[in-house]
Motif scaffolding. Structure first.
Motif, PDB file in Angstrom:
ATOM      1  N   ALA B  98      14.656   3.391 -43.647  1.00  0.00           N
ATOM      2  CA  ALA B  98      13.363   3.430 -42.963  1.00  0.00           C
ATOM      3  C   ALA B  98      13.549   3.233 -41.453  1.00  0.00           C
ATOM      4  O   ALA B  98      12.943   3.936 -40.633  1.00  0.00           O
ATOM      5  N   ILE B  99      14.403   2.280 -41.087  1.00  0.00           N
ATOM      6  CA  ILE B  99      14.601   1.995 -39.664  1.00  0.00           C
ATOM      7  C   ILE B  99      15.417   3.110 -39.012  1.00  0.00           C
ATOM      8  O   ILE B  99      15.199   3.457 -37.848  1.00  0.00           O
ATOM      9  N   ALA B 100      16.321   3.689 -39.769  1.00  0.00           N
ATOM     10  CA  ALA B 100      17.115   4.796 -39.222  1.00  0.00           C
ATOM     11  C   ALA B 100      16.219   5.993 -38.863  1.00  0.00           C
ATOM     12  O   ALA B 100      16.339   6.562 -37.769  1.00  0.00           O
ATOM     13  N   VAL B 101      15.324   6.374 -39.764  1.00  0.00           N
ATOM     14  CA  VAL B 101      14.446   7.514 -39.427  1.00  0.00           C
ATOM     15  C   VAL B 101      13.543   7.151 -38.260  1.00  0.00           C
ATOM     16  O   VAL B 101      13.255   7.999 -37.393  1.00  0.00           O
ATOM     17  N   ALA B 102      13.105   5.877 -38.202  1.00  0.00           N
ATOM     18  CA  ALA B 102      12.253   5.459 -37.092  1.00  0.00           C
ATOM     19  C   ALA B 102      12.995   5.609 -35.763  1.00  0.00           C
ATOM     20  O   ALA B 102      12.464   6.163 -34.793  1.00  0.00           O
ATOM     21  N   ALA B 103      14.234   5.146 -35.713  1.00  0.00           N
ATOM     22  CA  ALA B 103      14.998   5.202 -34.464  1.00  0.00           C
ATOM     23  C   ALA B 103      15.269   6.652 -34.048  1.00  0.00           C
ATOM     24  O   ALA B 103      15.151   7.009 -32.867  1.00  0.00           O
ATOM     25  N   LEU B 104      15.606   7.483 -35.018  1.00  0.00           N
ATOM     26  CA  LEU B 104      15.865   8.893 -34.690  1.00  0.00           C
ATOM     27  C   LEU B 104      14.592   9.579 -34.174  1.00  0.00           C
ATOM     28  O   LEU B 104      14.622  10.363 -33.233  1.00  0.00           O
ATOM     29  N   HIS B 105      13.465   9.273 -34.812  1.00  0.00           N
ATOM     30  CA  HIS B 105      12.201   9.863 -34.388  1.00  0.00           C
ATOM     31  C   HIS B 105      11.840   9.418 -32.964  1.00  0.00           C
ATOM     32  O   HIS B 105      11.416  10.229 -32.131  1.00  0.00           O
ATOM     33  N   GLU B 108      14.021  11.135 -30.443  1.00  0.00           N
ATOM     34  CA  GLU B 108      13.627  12.529 -30.254  1.00  0.00           C
ATOM     35  C   GLU B 108      12.384  12.659 -29.384  1.00  0.00           C
ATOM     36  O   GLU B 108      12.313  13.521 -28.518  1.00  0.00           O
ATOM     37  N   HIS B 109      11.380  11.792 -29.626  1.00  0.00           N
ATOM     38  CA  HIS B 109      10.088  11.983 -28.963  1.00  0.00           C
ATOM     39  C   HIS B 109       9.854  11.088 -27.757  1.00  0.00           C
ATOM     40  O   HIS B 109       9.008  11.386 -26.928  1.00  0.00           O
ATOM     41  N   PHE B 110      10.567   9.962 -27.661  1.00  0.00           N
ATOM     42  CA  PHE B 110      10.318   9.042 -26.548  1.00  0.00           C
ATOM     43  C   PHE B 110      11.572   8.774 -25.735  1.00  0.00           C
ATOM     44  O   PHE B 110      11.542   8.013 -24.783  1.00  0.00           O
ATOM     45  N   GLY B 111      12.687   9.331 -26.154  1.00  0.00           N
ATOM     46  CA  GLY B 111      13.907   9.230 -25.353  1.00  0.00           C
ATOM     47  C   GLY B 111      14.853   8.135 -25.818  1.00  0.00           C
ATOM     48  O   GLY B 111      14.465   7.188 -26.504  1.00  0.00           O
ATOM     49  N   ASP B 112      16.098   8.278 -25.423  1.00  0.00           N
ATOM     50  CA  ASP B 112      17.185   7.358 -25.767  1.00  0.00           C
ATOM     51  C   ASP B 112      16.878   5.906 -25.437  1.00  0.00           C
ATOM     52  O   ASP B 112      17.282   4.994 -26.142  1.00  0.00           O
ATOM     53  N   GLN B 113      16.203   5.731 -24.278  1.00  0.00           N
ATOM     54  CA  GLN B 113      16.024   4.380 -23.757  1.00  0.00           C
ATOM     55  C   GLN B 113      14.788   3.679 -24.290  1.00  0.00           C
ATOM     56  O   GLN B 113      14.578   2.489 -24.048  1.00  0.00           O
ATOM     57  N   ALA B 114      13.938   4.397 -25.025  1.00  0.00           N
ATOM     58  CA  ALA B 114      12.736   3.770 -25.574  1.00  0.00           C
ATOM     59  C   ALA B 114      13.148   2.657 -26.528  1.00  0.00           C
ATOM     60  O   ALA B 114      14.149   2.769 -27.234  1.00  0.00           O
ATOM     61  N   GLN B 115      12.355   1.585 -26.527  1.00  0.00           N
ATOM     62  CA  GLN B 115      12.678   0.434 -27.379  1.00  0.00           C
ATOM     63  C   GLN B 115      11.786   0.416 -28.623  1.00  0.00           C
ATOM     64  O   GLN B 115      10.586   0.671 -28.544  1.00  0.00           O
ATOM     65  N   LEU B 116      12.400   0.089 -29.751  1.00  0.00           N
ATOM     66  CA  LEU B 116      11.634  -0.113 -30.985  1.00  0.00           C
ATOM     67  C   LEU B 116      11.472  -1.602 -31.243  1.00  0.00           C
ATOM     68  O   LEU B 116      12.408  -2.382 -31.031  1.00  0.00           O
ATOM     69  N   LEU B 117      10.285  -1.980 -31.718  1.00  0.00           N
ATOM     70  CA  LEU B 117      10.066  -3.336 -32.224  1.00  0.00           C
ATOM     71  C   LEU B 117       9.710  -3.194 -33.703  1.00  0.00           C
ATOM     72  O   LEU B 117       8.632  -2.713 -34.041  1.00  0.00           O
TER      73      LEU B 117
END
Lengths: 487, 487
Positions: B98-105, B108-117
């Motif tokens: 689940a987290i892997a698809v989230a990070a890839l998405h 793709e859409h917000f850039g390499d540097q975007a942060q996930l919480l």
């Protein structure tokens, strides 16, 4: 024995059985509780009475509001078409008044020498052969002019019952030395060890004339009120039953007193027949539980239950799935609108719950979600401020009153059976899968002309949906036009 | 802080919360549980995410069957109209996938540097200010290239959680020395006393590129499956949300493994931010009870309950009156079709009840009596072999599919709102207190053209009433014509 006069079993169907809430409620009290074989306590009592030899008629003393469901219950078990006598009380006045009207009625219709066998409607007796033998013994003493009680041989030191102390032997039984109130545990143990004390089962046998004479001597106030209640009763006789609705004024004058206190403790003419008949008064859920077989974990389960490490629980959940984890010694009783969870050792205290519901005037005190009417039943499936949905079941050949509502209109969809409809000026028949619409202000009537139950869904809508928005024009059950009951 | 890149809260809404049965069920799992303030755990999680500074979009990973009720819940709380991204799983594959698809998405859409919480959808956090501060600390470490975990300061020796052992100080947090599995009680007490161990709350913060790179190094199988699942996803974009339905083939190749085991325990780039944020994972009824204020007897009651000598009981009975006598330390949870009674100390074991329901394929495992559909809800009020009665609620502007039944006809009575009806060749409007009839074999459609809920009663009759007797011709929710779901 063949010289004995006729026997009139007299079923006393009163009391509310508050300790058996939520199944037993004011408008569907304990006698109507179904046991696991599907029969009610009242039906079992009727059957036990009807099987005795020499029965001329079965007399029932009950509240007038319970007449139709009493007859419904009897219809199923009265295979021999025994004649029925019914004395309908306007309200409960304890056993002295109920038994007094019974004796006077029997004296009037079956003669001085006819014998009454008084049976509470809500007890269980598992050994019917022993019961019939005890009745035979009691009838001999009754014939000799005694007020005969039935004394149950105790098998443990019970503090919840009154006791009868045996005196000298007397024919097929004993004289009664004295009645004693519910004892404390030490006293009860003494009674059990002594072997002279029996449980007072509230059953009696006597000639009509004996009871009337003894009441005249010891409780004349009860007798006078009973006479007045019968004298001004409204009578209805048809081919299957004789019904007398006691006058409220006369009956209301009777003191609220038990037959034990009013008469048995005073009369010198009292005998007891000891018996071992598998008797239970089912005074609580715990008492009922004692009669129910349990599984290896000590649980008694009716319904769908998933149990994880559960022991010694009585579970009655016929409609919903129950999951239980790690609990023991609980009484769990589930009904569509109310749920009881009690420590099994405290099941007597269920009365406190009922007392509080009564104080709050809570519907779960008096009514079940399915409400019984003379014509059948209705069940409220869903309710909101603007609509109410009911399932209505009308018995074959039964008919609701001709009526009208000011504030609500009704959609009727027949799902099973056939309905004869009066809707305003029109009369017509609708069958399963058909519907009709009754606008507010239209006179209407619903009849089941068929031979199977009519089942229909009623969707009410309007600004006011109270059961008291009803104007009744004509009712085959003789109910008042006043807006006091539904349909 | 202003130099940080955008933040994408990523709500992981999976798992069934079986220990919270009967409220949490497969088709209405724990994130949708309402707290006493009326808000679901999911709504609270969304609100907590949306209030953080710098949020560009809220991303949710959930099961595709939960899409519509997720959007329904968000609609109520997404006051700021934040953009939504939704990744729809065909089935659960644990947190690593689940987290892997989230990070890839996000990459793709917000850039390499975007942060996930990463935030689980079914936890409670009572101190939102402390939470926001902890997120700020975590973002600094994430910016520096760490996989940041959140470590909850323990306040008791808990055996139900995994622990994180702090290592050397590192900027706004600490390096992680190691992750430890759920300990026994003695070990947990040692952790509590030692002061170096924190509870692993399952929340994470990292740059998209960090996670993808670390997965490539330590869990490439997960990463490959996630890429394949996204590559073959079915995408839908509208003005409020971007939805991607992951391909079952791709996603199914991912191992069923947690992110902790797949990556966190292996990576050298892991940091922890200790925090004291009033966190609870509501892992059981007992955990929920700990958060609920109690009365002087220690009881927590929701609904109408009459209690006699009852102590330390958690009672949730919103619909029916409950009477309890002499019980203590019980969890009692009542729903329209299922009831739970558990020893409060054993509330973890509710999972065994659910496992047995699942084994039996019991409807109470997966469905509530009220079933949610994209267009609204339906509730079966009554069911027999020949008829079924439902209350149907259609949301404003919503529409059921154009459909037909072979074996059943349907009566519809509108009790509130208005209904646009297609019935065979006819189209018409019916209002409250009006009805229509759909014969078997007629194509029909029901639409709510209004701005308030349409409430209607449906009475179905016929020889076969299964939900699979449906032929669907057209559906605005894109559901298949196959007879797999109702309407």
């Amino acid at each position: 024995m063949n010289t004995l006069n006729g026997l009139i079993p007299c079923i006393i169907s009163g009391g509310s059985g508050t300790r058996l809430w939520p199944v037993s409620r004011q408008n569907m009290p304990k006698p109507f509780m179904r046991m696991r074989d599907g029969m009610s306590l009242l039906q079992k009592t009727f059957q036990r009475a009807a099987r005795l030899p020499g029965v001329e008629s079965v007399l029932t003393v009950t509240n007038r509001d319970l007449l139709f469901r009493t007859l419904d219950d009897y219809r199923v078990v009265n295979k021999a078409h025994l004649p029925l006598d019914l004395l309908l009380e306007p309200f409960g006045r304890n056993t002295a008044a109920a038994i007094a009207v019974a004796a006077l009625h029997v004296q009037e219709h079956f003669g001085d020498q006819a014998q009454l066998l008084v049976m509470p409607a809500d007890h269980l007796i598992s050994d019917e052969t022993a019961f019939a033998a005890a009745v035979t013994q009691a009838r001999e003493l009754a014939e000799a002019g005694y007020l005969v009680t039935f004394g149950i041989q105790p098998d443990h030191a019970e503090t919840g019952f009154g006791y009868i102390e045996k005196g000298d032997a007397l024919g097929t039984g004993y004289r009664v030395k004295r009645f004693v109130e519910k004892p404390d545990l030490a006293t009860a143990q003494g009674y059990l060890d002594g072997g002279k004390h029996l449980w007072n089962a509230g059953m009696f046998c006597f000639k009509a004339s004996t009871l009337v004479d003894e009441l005249a001597a010891h409780a004349n106030e009860v007798l006078a009120a009973a006479k007045a209640a019968l004298e001004h009763s409204q009578n209805l006789q048809n081919k299957t039953s004789r019904q007398r609705e006691l006058s409220a004024e006369g009956f209301g004058a009777a003191p609220d007193i038990s037959i034990d206190v009013a008469l048995m403790e005073k009369s010198k003419q009292v005998a007891v027949v000891p018996c071992d008949i598998g008797w239970s008064d089912i005074g609580s859920w715990e008492a009922l539980r004692q009669l129910t077989p349990s599984d290896p974990q000590g649980n008694q389960v009716n319904g769908e239950a998933i149990l994880h490490d559960v022991h010694n629980c009585y579970i009655d959940s016929p409609k919903r799935v129950l999951g239980a984890v790690g609990v023991r010694d609980l009484i769990i009783v589930d009904t569509p609108d109310a749920l009881l969870i009690a420590d099994a050792h405290r099941s007597q205290d269920v009365r406190y719950i009922v007392a509080e519901l009564k104080r709050q005037d809570h519907p779960a005190y008096s009514l079940h979600r399915t409400v019984t009417r003379p014509w059948g039943t209705y069940t409220v499936l869903e309710e909101s401020s603007r609509f109410k949905i009911k399932r209505i079941v009308v018995k074959p050949q039964a008919s609701l009153s001709l009526q009208m509502h000011h504030h609500r209109s009704e959609h009727w969809v027949v799902v099973s059976g056939a309905a004869q409809i009066t809707n305003g000026e029109r009369e017509f028949l609708i069958n399963a899968n058909e519907s009709t619409y009754i606008p507010a202000g239209h006179k209407h009537r619903l009849t089941n002309p068929g031979i199977i139950d009519l089942v229909m869904i009623e969707v009410q809508s309007g600004e006011y949906l109270g059961e008291d928005d009803i104007v009744r024009f004509d009712d085959i059950y003789g109910r008042a036009p006043a807006a006091d009951v539904k349909k």
